[in-house]
Design a protein around this motif. Structure first.
Motif, PDB file in Angstrom:
ATOM      1  N   ASP A 191     -66.867 -33.466  39.580  1.00  0.00           N
ATOM      2  CA  ASP A 191     -68.322 -33.280  39.571  1.00  0.00           C
ATOM      3  C   ASP A 191     -68.823 -32.786  38.203  1.00  0.00           C
ATOM      4  O   ASP A 191     -68.409 -31.734  37.713  1.00  0.00           O
ATOM      5  CB  ASP A 191     -68.732 -32.278  40.659  1.00  0.00           C
ATOM      6  CG  ASP A 191     -68.628 -32.865  42.053  1.00  0.00           C
ATOM      7  OD1 ASP A 191     -68.298 -34.064  42.162  1.00  0.00           O
ATOM      8  OD2 ASP A 191     -68.856 -32.118  43.033  1.00  0.00           O
ATOM      9  N   GLY A 192     -69.692 -33.572  37.602  1.00  0.00           N
ATOM     10  CA  GLY A 192     -70.280 -33.201  36.322  1.00  0.00           C
ATOM     11  C   GLY A 192     -69.373 -33.386  35.119  1.00  0.00           C
ATOM     12  O   GLY A 192     -69.786 -33.107  33.982  1.00  0.00           O
TER      13      GLY A 192
ATOM     14  N   ALA B 154     -68.214 -36.104  33.637  1.00  0.00           N
ATOM     15  CA  ALA B 154     -68.687 -37.112  32.690  1.00  0.00           C
ATOM     16  C   ALA B 154     -69.786 -36.550  31.791  1.00  0.00           C
ATOM     17  O   ALA B 154     -69.769 -36.746  30.564  1.00  0.00           O
ATOM     18  CB  ALA B 154     -69.198 -38.338  33.446  1.00  0.00           C
ATOM     19  N   ASP B 155     -70.732 -35.820  32.373  1.00  0.00           N
ATOM     20  CA  ASP B 155     -71.821 -35.241  31.574  1.00  0.00           C
ATOM     21  C   ASP B 155     -71.275 -34.289  30.508  1.00  0.00           C
ATOM     22  O   ASP B 155     -71.707 -34.324  29.348  1.00  0.00           O
ATOM     23  CB  ASP B 155     -72.795 -34.484  32.477  1.00  0.00           C
ATOM     24  CG  ASP B 155     -73.561 -35.418  33.401  1.00  0.00           C
ATOM     25  OD1 ASP B 155     -73.749 -36.589  33.031  1.00  0.00           O
ATOM     26  OD2 ASP B 155     -73.962 -34.964  34.493  1.00  0.00           O
ATOM     27  N   ASP B 156     -70.306 -33.449  30.905  1.00  0.00           N
ATOM     28  CA  ASP B 156     -69.752 -32.479  29.952  1.00  0.00           C
ATOM     29  C   ASP B 156     -68.961 -33.174  28.846  1.00  0.00           C
ATOM     30  O   ASP B 156     -69.033 -32.769  27.679  1.00  0.00           O
ATOM     31  CB  ASP B 156     -68.857 -31.475  30.685  1.00  0.00           C
ATOM     32  CG  ASP B 156     -69.649 -30.549  31.604  1.00  0.00           C
ATOM     33  OD1 ASP B 156     -70.861 -30.400  31.379  1.00  0.00           O
ATOM     34  OD2 ASP B 156     -69.053 -29.986  32.537  1.00  0.00           O
TER      35      ASP B 156
ATOM     36  N   ILE C  56     -69.323 -36.315  27.703  1.00  0.00           N
ATOM     37  CA  ILE C  56     -70.201 -37.089  26.831  1.00  0.00           C
ATOM     38  C   ILE C  56     -71.026 -36.167  25.923  1.00  0.00           C
ATOM     39  O   ILE C  56     -71.239 -36.455  24.742  1.00  0.00           O
ATOM     40  CB  ILE C  56     -71.147 -37.983  27.660  1.00  0.00           C
ATOM     41  CG1 ILE C  56     -70.344 -38.856  28.631  1.00  0.00           C
ATOM     42  CG2 ILE C  56     -72.001 -38.847  26.744  1.00  0.00           C
ATOM     43  CD1 ILE C  56     -69.191 -39.601  28.011  1.00  0.00           C
ATOM     44  N   ALA C  57     -71.446 -35.037  26.465  1.00  0.00           N
ATOM     45  CA  ALA C  57     -72.260 -34.111  25.671  1.00  0.00           C
ATOM     46  C   ALA C  57     -71.483 -33.544  24.488  1.00  0.00           C
ATOM     47  O   ALA C  57     -72.067 -33.196  23.463  1.00  0.00           O
ATOM     48  CB  ALA C  57     -72.769 -32.981  26.564  1.00  0.00           C
TER      49      ALA C  57
ATOM     50  N   PHE D 217     -66.889 -43.843  34.548  1.00  0.00           N
ATOM     51  CA  PHE D 217     -67.880 -43.216  33.667  1.00  0.00           C
ATOM     52  C   PHE D 217     -68.948 -44.221  33.242  1.00  0.00           C
ATOM     53  O   PHE D 217     -70.138 -43.899  33.155  1.00  0.00           O
ATOM     54  CB  PHE D 217     -67.197 -42.661  32.415  1.00  0.00           C
ATOM     55  CG  PHE D 217     -66.524 -41.332  32.592  1.00  0.00           C
ATOM     56  CD1 PHE D 217     -66.580 -40.645  33.795  1.00  0.00           C
ATOM     57  CD2 PHE D 217     -65.830 -40.750  31.542  1.00  0.00           C
ATOM     58  CE1 PHE D 217     -65.952 -39.417  33.954  1.00  0.00           C
ATOM     59  CE2 PHE D 217     -65.202 -39.528  31.689  1.00  0.00           C
ATOM     60  CZ  PHE D 217     -65.264 -38.853  32.900  1.00  0.00           C
TER      61      PHE D 217
ATOM     62  N   SER E 136     -72.257 -44.701  35.197  1.00  0.00           N
ATOM     63  CA  SER E 136     -73.349 -43.710  35.212  1.00  0.00           C
ATOM     64  C   SER E 136     -73.722 -43.200  33.827  1.00  0.00           C
ATOM     65  O   SER E 136     -74.708 -42.464  33.691  1.00  0.00           O
ATOM     66  CB  SER E 136     -72.962 -42.512  36.098  1.00  0.00           C
ATOM     67  OG  SER E 136     -71.801 -41.877  35.579  1.00  0.00           O
ATOM     68  N   GLN E 137     -72.950 -43.560  32.823  1.00  0.00           N
ATOM     69  CA  GLN E 137     -73.188 -43.047  31.474  1.00  0.00           C
ATOM     70  C   GLN E 137     -73.538 -44.205  30.529  1.00  0.00           C
ATOM     71  O   GLN E 137     -72.656 -44.975  30.133  1.00  0.00           O
ATOM     72  CB  GLN E 137     -71.932 -42.320  30.965  1.00  0.00           C
ATOM     73  CG  GLN E 137     -71.536 -41.104  31.780  1.00  0.00           C
ATOM     74  CD  GLN E 137     -72.536 -39.977  31.631  1.00  0.00           C
ATOM     75  OE1 GLN E 137     -73.164 -39.812  30.582  1.00  0.00           O
ATOM     76  NE2 GLN E 137     -72.690 -39.174  32.686  1.00  0.00           N
TER      77      GLN E 137
ATOM     78  N   ARG F 170     -74.156 -44.371  27.380  1.00  0.00           N
ATOM     79  CA  ARG F 170     -73.433 -44.399  26.109  1.00  0.00           C
ATOM     80  C   ARG F 170     -72.039 -44.994  26.296  1.00  0.00           C
ATOM     81  O   ARG F 170     -71.571 -45.777  25.474  1.00  0.00           O
ATOM     82  CB  ARG F 170     -73.310 -42.975  25.529  1.00  0.00           C
ATOM     83  CG  ARG F 170     -74.600 -42.439  24.921  1.00  0.00           C
ATOM     84  CD  ARG F 170     -74.400 -41.013  24.438  1.00  0.00           C
ATOM     85  NE  ARG F 170     -73.376 -40.918  23.394  1.00  0.00           N
ATOM     86  CZ  ARG F 170     -72.707 -39.800  23.112  1.00  0.00           C
ATOM     87  NH1 ARG F 170     -72.942 -38.690  23.795  1.00  0.00           N
ATOM     88  NH2 ARG F 170     -71.824 -39.796  22.138  1.00  0.00           N
TER      89      ARG F 170
END
Length: 430
Positions: free
Chosen positions: A139-140, A142-144, A146-147, A168, A171-172, A174
């Motif tokens: 959970d989360g 991918a966001d972490d 990519i950031a 990934f 939903s991402q 990039r």
């Protein structure tokens, strides 16, 4: 190959380094077992990192002994070298621990995937292990990830058709863009096709010409000549000018396999030739199709290769002696089983021992149920004696999340034992 200094195969530490089931059986009673397990995770004692397996074996030991993960986490936090190999096994072990309920591994693995210097290897471990299914990891994530990375870093790490990048990309944006760019930049190679029909259509004279000319067609041409029973294969095997830099002639061994017993007379002359390549060819032939008269040659080959630590080469005479049922090989095969630092070779030594001395093989078979190599575990399931302890271990293996490759073999053996005449009168010891 590994430059590790291995301890004696009779010691717990030596058995653990080799990935043997004997270490699993002793781990709960040996002082200092935890430190030895950590050491094997951190230093990676595999002889051949491409083929020998340890991740599920070490994860199982950590789970069985209920060991804390702080030493592994400390290793990951302090190692800052450019080579990712020293953290590879530790990350794989952490990912597999999650599959047996050790959720404390999630924070360590996830933290390294986000901030670690070899973060992409952590993602690879997550994708390979199935840990993507666990919310504590996923959970989360991918966001972490990519950031914390720019496009160049992502492009260097992304493998288009592997997890977790495939997921990934859904939903991402990039990641999706980089994946698309990488796919578009791939130069389409020649379409792979089965060249067998083409080879079949070539006459023997032209196949001989392909062998003489070298290049990519040599191997297939040699194999086809052997398949057709053309004895010119023997002449090619004896020609040093055709060998590669390693002194080998790819394709000859397969050709000799097709020639079968027809290759025996010539192969027997090679064994005494003094030419190492021909000796190896000859030993392969007699191991596969020789008779009991070839036993002294195979016994000598087994002794020579084991003494020299030439573990891959030792597999050939081991299997041949097992096929022939040469009882005199039993003690050497047990020594090879115990001593080899190439864990994958234990499959051949177990097969050989089962053929040479089935009764003596029982103890090795029982140990093999806890080996680090899935193929060894499968072979052990097939030959496991019918005892209460063995049945209990087989039941564990049918559902062990760390041994998915062994589920079918364990279940099949349990079905066989259930139908055996003595099923209701189990021996009480292994």
């Amino acid at each position: 190959m590994s430059m590790i200094e291995y301890d004696s195969p009779a010691s717990f530490r030596g058995q653990l380094q080799r990935g043997r089931g004997a270490a699993v059986h002793r781990a709960s009673t040996v002082p200092g077992a935890a430190d030895a397990v950590y050491e094997c995770v951190i230093t990676d004692t595999r002889w051949d990192r491409q083929f020998d397996q340890r991740d599920s074996y070490l994860a199982g030991l950590i789970a069985r002994l209920d060991l804390p993960l702080a030493p592994i986490q400390q290793h990951l936090l302090t190692y800052d070298g450019e080579d990712a190999e020293p953290v590879e096994l530790a990350l794989q072990v952490l990912a597999l621990l999650l599959m047996v309920g050790r959720l404390d591994a999630a924070a360590v693995l996830r933290g390294y995937a986000i901030d670690g210097p070899h973060w992409s290897m952590a993602l690879e471990a997550i994708g390979d292990s199935g840990a993507m299914k666990l919310p504590a990891v996923w959970d989360g994530l991918a966001d972490d990830i990519i950031a914390n990375r720019d496009d160049a870093q992502l492009a260097q790490a992304i493998w288009c058709d592997t997890e977790p990048w495939t997921t990934f990309a859904q939903s991402q944006p990039r990641v999706r863009r980089i994946v698309d760019e990488l796919k578009a930049s791939r130069s389409p190679g020649p379409a792979r096709r089965d060249t067998r029909p083409e080879i079949v259509a070539i006459d023997n004279e032209d196949l001989i010409g392909l062998v003489a000319a070298g290049g990519s067609g040599r191997r297939r041409a040699l194999e086809e000549l052997g398949r057709r029973g053309d004895r010119i294969v023997f002449d090619f095997a004896e020609d040093p000018g055709l060998r590669n830099a390693a002194g080998w002639l790819p394709g000859v061994q397969q050709a000799l396999h097709h020639l079968g017993p027809d290759a025996l007379p010539r192969a027997r002359t090679w064994i005494g030739s003094g030419d190492d390549t021909l000796v190896a060819f000859g030993e392969c032939v007699v191991a596969e199709v020789g008779d009991r008269g070839d036993a002294p040659v195979l016994l000598a080959a087994l002794h020579r290769t084991v003494a020299a630590g030439e573990w891959c080469a030792a597999e050939v005479p081991a299997r041949g002696l097992g096929r022939l049922g040469i009882r005199e090989a039993a003690s050497e095969l047990v020594a090879a089983w115990e001593g080899t630092v190439h864990s994958l070779a234990r499959e051949a030594f177990l097969d050989g021992l089962r053929g040479c001395a089935p009764h003596e093989a029982e103890a090795v078979v029982v140990e093999g149920l806890d080996d680090c190599e899935p193929m060894v575990q499968q072979r052990a399931c097939e030959a496991a004696p019918d005892t209460a302890a063995v049945r209990s271990r087989l039941r564990e293996l049918t559902a062990d999340p760390l041994a998915p490759e062994v589920h079918e073999a364990a279940n099949t053996k349990l079905q066989v034992l259930a139908l055996s005449p003595g099923a209701s009168h189990l021996r009480s010891t292994t």
